[in-house]
Design a protein around this motif. Structure first.
Motif, mmCIF file in Angstrom:
data_model
loop_
_atom_site.group_PDB
_atom_site.id
_atom_site.type_symbol
_atom_site.label_atom_id
_atom_site.label_comp_id
_atom_site.label_asym_id
_atom_site.label_seq_id
_atom_site.Cartn_x
_atom_site.Cartn_y
_atom_site.Cartn_z
ATOM 1 N N SER A 87 6.562 12.050 -1.226
ATOM 2 C CA SER A 87 7.518 10.968 -1.420
ATOM 3 C C SER A 87 7.208 9.801 -0.490
ATOM 4 N N ARG A 88 6.888 10.114 0.774
ATOM 5 C CA ARG A 88 6.544 9.047 1.721
ATOM 6 C C ARG A 88 5.260 8.339 1.303
ATOM 7 N N ILE A 89 4.312 9.098 0.808
ATOM 8 C CA ILE A 89 3.050 8.499 0.339
ATOM 9 C C ILE A 89 3.314 7.568 -0.830
ATOM 10 N N GLU A 90 4.107 8.028 -1.783
ATOM 11 C CA GLU A 90 4.412 7.201 -2.950
ATOM 12 C C GLU A 90 5.188 5.954 -2.547
ATOM 13 N N SER A 91 6.108 6.079 -1.597
ATOM 14 C CA SER A 91 6.866 4.917 -1.135
ATOM 15 C C SER A 91 5.944 3.899 -0.473
ATOM 16 N N ALA A 92 5.037 4.385 0.328
ATOM 17 C CA ALA A 92 4.085 3.490 0.988
ATOM 18 C C ALA A 92 3.169 2.829 -0.029
ATOM 19 N N LYS A 93 2.835 3.571 -1.056
ATOM 20 C CA LYS A 93 1.958 3.037 -2.104
ATOM 21 C C LYS A 93 2.658 1.920 -2.873
ATOM 22 N N SER A 94 3.977 2.028 -3.035
ATOM 23 C CA SER A 94 4.703 1.026 -3.804
ATOM 24 C C SER A 94 4.789 -0.319 -3.079
ATOM 25 N N THR A 95 4.580 -0.318 -1.784
ATOM 26 C CA THR A 95 4.543 -1.564 -1.024
ATOM 27 C C THR A 95 3.082 -1.972 -0.852
ATOM 28 N N LYS A 96 2.466 -2.322 -1.961
ATOM 29 C CA LYS A 96 1.029 -2.599 -1.997
ATOM 30 C C LYS A 96 0.637 -3.739 -1.074
ATOM 31 N N ASN A 97 -0.504 -3.545 -0.479
ATOM 32 C CA ASN A 97 -1.107 -4.545 0.384
ATOM 33 C C ASN A 97 -2.409 -4.979 -0.287
ATOM 34 N N THR A 98 -2.638 -6.260 -0.391
ATOM 35 C CA THR A 98 -3.841 -6.752 -1.058
ATOM 36 C C THR A 98 -5.099 -6.528 -0.232
ATOM 37 N N ASP A 99 -4.937 -6.167 1.049
ATOM 38 C CA ASP A 99 -6.081 -5.947 1.927
ATOM 39 C C ASP A 99 -6.439 -4.472 2.059
ATOM 40 N N ILE A 100 -6.136 -3.665 1.058
ATOM 41 C CA ILE A 100 -6.407 -2.233 1.122
ATOM 42 C C ILE A 100 -7.905 -1.984 1.037
ATOM 43 N N ASP A 101 -8.363 -1.163 1.949
ATOM 44 C CA ASP A 101 -9.763 -0.758 1.988
ATOM 45 C C ASP A 101 -10.038 0.146 0.781
ATOM 46 N N PRO A 102 -11.017 -0.205 -0.070
ATOM 47 C CA PRO A 102 -11.304 0.620 -1.251
ATOM 48 C C PRO A 102 -11.658 2.073 -0.892
ATOM 49 N N ALA A 103 -12.352 2.276 0.220
ATOM 50 C CA ALA A 103 -12.698 3.642 0.623
ATOM 51 C C ALA A 103 -11.443 4.420 0.998
ATOM 52 N N LEU A 104 -10.505 3.749 1.661
ATOM 53 C CA LEU A 104 -9.246 4.398 2.022
ATOM 54 C C LEU A 104 -8.445 4.750 0.771
ATOM 55 N N ALA A 105 -8.426 3.846 -0.185
ATOM 56 C CA ALA A 105 -7.714 4.104 -1.441
ATOM 57 C C ALA A 105 -8.331 5.300 -2.175
ATOM 58 N N ALA A 106 -9.654 5.397 -2.161
ATOM 59 C CA ALA A 106 -10.338 6.521 -2.819
ATOM 60 C C ALA A 106 -10.008 7.835 -2.117
ATOM 61 N N ARG A 107 -9.983 7.816 -0.788
ATOM 62 C CA ARG A 107 -9.632 9.029 -0.031
ATOM 63 C C ARG A 107 -8.190 9.426 -0.309
ATOM 64 N N HIS A 108 -7.329 8.420 -0.424
ATOM 65 C CA HIS A 108 -5.917 8.693 -0.730
ATOM 66 C C HIS A 108 -5.799 9.394 -2.086
ATOM 67 N N GLU A 109 -6.479 8.880 -3.078
ATOM 68 C CA GLU A 109 -6.421 9.494 -4.413
ATOM 69 C C GLU A 109 -6.970 10.908 -4.393
ATOM 70 N N ALA A 110 -8.043 11.127 -3.636
ATOM 71 C CA ALA A 110 -8.618 12.470 -3.538
ATOM 72 C C ALA A 110 -7.625 13.426 -2.874
#
Length: 62
Positions: free
Chosen positions: A18-41
């Motif tokens: 739930s905390r992960i999803e909440s943080a995801k909903s407050t999107k930041n345009t400066d998200i590191d693509p590698a971090l986003a990929a690790r998050h999805e994994a």
């Protein structure tokens, strides 16, 4: 067998997701693509772990 530890663990996992999803909903345009990929994994691994726990609980109940 006592299910309380399993139930508590599932609760912690659900709250973390739930905390992960909440943080995801407050999107930041400066998200590191590698971090986003690790998050999805990690999210995928957690979903698989929850499915495994659900299966174990179901087998224990039958």
């Amino acid at each position: 067998m006592d299910n309380e530890p399993v139930i508590l663990a599932i609760g912690r996992i659900e709250r973390a997701l739930s905390r992960i999803e909440s943080a995801k909903s407050t999107k930041n345009t400066d998200i590191d693509p590698a971090l986003a990929a690790r998050h999805e994994a990690l999210k995928s691994e957690m979903q698989q772990a929850i499915q495994t726990i659900d299966s174990l609980i179901e087998r224990q109940e039958h």
